[in-house]
Design a protein around this motif. Structure first.
Motif: not given
Length: 119
Positions: A62-76
């Protein structure tokens, strides 16, 4: 009253450059500033393609407003089994290695190494 109006007029934006030295008044950034450090922006002008990693391991581009390569969702961690939760905590906070006892040099014959001590 007159002193308060003089103080307010001294704080106007057009009066500030006259109070500052000439070198400090003109600070113009160029493209070389970004090569030394990252830009300190609150909002980027475009959207960047990233890879979103969900908690189950699936990925979405997807497209994100900050230049990052990988974005991981936190694990509960409350939904994990107890064994897996402890294993994740052990991986995240590894134990420190134990100090090994130092070797004693009591059993070494120093006469055999006497030739190496000469200058």
């Amino acid at each position: 009253m007159a002193a308060a109006s003089r103080a307010r007029s001294a704080l106007r934006l057009d009066a500030v450059p006259r109070l500052l030295p000439a070198l400090a008044a003109s600070r113009r950034g160029n493209s070389n500033r970004a090569s030394v450090s990252h830009l300190h922006r609150q909002l980027y002008g475009r959207l960047y393609p990233i890879l979103l990693v969900k908690t189950d391991g699936s990925t979405v581009r997807l497209r994100y407003q900050e230049p990052k390569r990988i974005l991981m969702l936190p694990l509960d961690s409350s939904t994990l089994p107890e064994a897996e939760r402890k294993a994740r905590l052990r991986r995240q906070f590894p134990s420190r290695p134990k100090a090994e006892p130092e070797e004693a040099f009591e059993g070494i014959d120093l006469g055999t190494y006497k030739r190496f001590w000469k200058k």
